[in-house]
Enzyme design. Sequence first.
Site, PDB file in Angstrom:
ATOM      1  N   VAL A 158       1.226  -3.705   3.629  1.00  0.00           N
ATOM      2  CA  VAL A 158       1.068  -5.056   4.342  1.00  0.00           C
ATOM      3  C   VAL A 158       2.137  -5.755   4.154  1.00  0.00           C
ATOM      4  O   VAL A 158       2.379  -7.066   4.870  1.00  0.00           O
ATOM      5  CB  VAL A 158      -0.251  -5.998   4.066  1.00  0.00           C
ATOM      6  N   TYR A 186      -3.990  -2.619  -9.998  1.00  0.00           N
ATOM      7  CA  TYR A 186      -3.934  -2.328  -8.683  1.00  0.00           C
ATOM      8  C   TYR A 186      -2.994  -3.433  -8.040  1.00  0.00           C
ATOM      9  O   TYR A 186      -2.026  -3.034  -7.229  1.00  0.00           O
ATOM     10  CB  TYR A 186      -5.288  -2.417  -8.017  1.00  0.00           C
ATOM     11  N   SER A 242       0.815  -1.171  -0.025  1.00  0.00           N
ATOM     12  CA  SER A 242       0.006  -0.056   0.040  1.00  0.00           C
ATOM     13  C   SER A 242       0.992   1.275   0.028  1.00  0.00           C
ATOM     14  O   SER A 242       0.161   2.252  -0.130  1.00  0.00           O
ATOM     15  CB  SER A 242      -0.916   0.121   1.249  1.00  0.00           C
ATOM     16  N   TYR A 298      -4.295   3.280   8.344  1.00  0.00           N
ATOM     17  CA  TYR A 298      -5.619   2.692   8.439  1.00  0.00           C
ATOM     18  C   TYR A 298      -6.250   3.107   9.623  1.00  0.00           C
ATOM     19  O   TYR A 298      -6.204   4.314  10.133  1.00  0.00           O
ATOM     20  CB  TYR A 298      -5.801   1.224   8.051  1.00  0.00           C
ATOM     21  N   LYS A 334       0.378   3.387  -3.008  1.00  0.00           N
ATOM     22  CA  LYS A 334      -0.724   4.147  -2.937  1.00  0.00           C
ATOM     23  C   LYS A 334      -0.439   5.750  -3.178  1.00  0.00           C
ATOM     24  O   LYS A 334      -1.273   6.669  -3.474  1.00  0.00           O
ATOM     25  CB  LYS A 334      -1.988   3.876  -2.190  1.00  0.00           C
TER      26      LYS A 334
HETATM   27  N1  GLU Z   1      -2.257  -5.269  -1.930  1.00  0.00           N
HETATM   28  C1  GLU Z   1      -2.963  -5.026  -0.638  1.00  0.00           C
HETATM   29  C2  GLU Z   1      -4.378  -5.484  -0.672  1.00  0.00           C
HETATM   30  O1  GLU Z   1      -5.013  -4.916  -1.319  1.00  0.00           O
HETATM   31  C3  GLU Z   1      -2.451  -3.755   0.079  1.00  0.00           C
HETATM   32  C4  GLU Z   1      -3.081  -3.669   1.609  1.00  0.00           C
HETATM   33  C5  GLU Z   1      -1.963  -3.015   2.248  1.00  0.00           C
HETATM   34  O2  GLU Z   1      -0.760  -2.989   2.103  1.00  0.00           O
HETATM   35  O3  GLU Z   1      -2.317  -2.381   3.239  1.00  0.00           O
HETATM   36  O4  GLU Z   1      -4.878  -6.160   0.304  1.00  0.00           O
END
Ligand code: GLU
Length: 309
Positions: free
Chosen positions: A261, A191, A64, A243, A67
């Site tokens: 993650v 994505y 993430s 988050y 992003k």
């Molecule tokens: N590719 C992971 C997902 O979509 C990203 C989540 C993350 O890194 O927090 O679950």
Amino acid sequence: MPDLETVLAALAEEMAARPDRGEVASYIPQLGKIDPQRFGIAVALADGRMLVAGDADEPFSIQSISKIFTLTLALGKVGDALWRRVGREPSGNPFNSIIQLEHERGIPRNPFINSGAIVVTDVLLAGHQPREAIGEILRFVQFLAEDDTVFIDKDVAASEKATGYRNVALANYMRAFDNLNHAPELALGVYFHHCAIAMSCRQLALSGRFLAHGGKSPSTGHSVISPERARRILALMLTCGHYDGSGDFAFRVGIPGKSGVGGGILGIVPGIASIAVWSPGLNENGNSRLGSIVLEKLAKAMDWSIFAP
Ligand code: GLU
């Protein structure tokens, strides 16, 4: 002020010895194979110095953290029109929550939860084939890192595609609300690939420098984005970058950050440093456990906080 190099070496040693490393993400099977003992940290300073400790040159899945880069590109493409399709409020919910999306009628809370990032990816797909959009994102990250060896780990992308049922649900749900312009499988394909970008702490710290320096690359002086946009991205990182653990991270660490993650965190001390840490074990919010702890200790030792006078 203590010597940063000494602080980093001591912290890396302390982290290597800690038994409480959290749980490696296993819902993406390929990530579940990573050794939880790994730990790396890299700090890129304003004067061009780069200080590293631990496994700072080993590539890991940035997940993430990517992003931040897709948001930067999407804002460049559509500007503030993006905010008609994605909110700017902390979610207070897990990163893959479906309930919240129903309450908010297909408009994700922010660009860093999965649903929001899938909308951002959909923006980047406009006028492109998925392969081109993936290439554009990767080249942008390589450009920021000043390193063409940054790559997409195809095995991680395939692993997430094979098991990403929740993300498939989120994308379909948003499509039902007309908040996805492309077929869900196309947006998700891009994505999953940008989440599978692999970078070392050193490369990641380099790629975050434009955010620490008002949108400019400190090595070339070239502008990547406007100072105002850099400030806004940092505000989103502070309020939404971890988050439902974002408030706690701001409280403990006091700088904007974005976790993934894969166990990485990119933290920014405006005007001073771009910091990348990696420790694969996660806490209950899906953020790197030791990564959060080491950033808290580092910020305290160096007196780095956006709230400091
Ligand atoms: N590719 C992971 C997902 O979509 C990203 C989540 C993350 O890194 O927090 O679950």
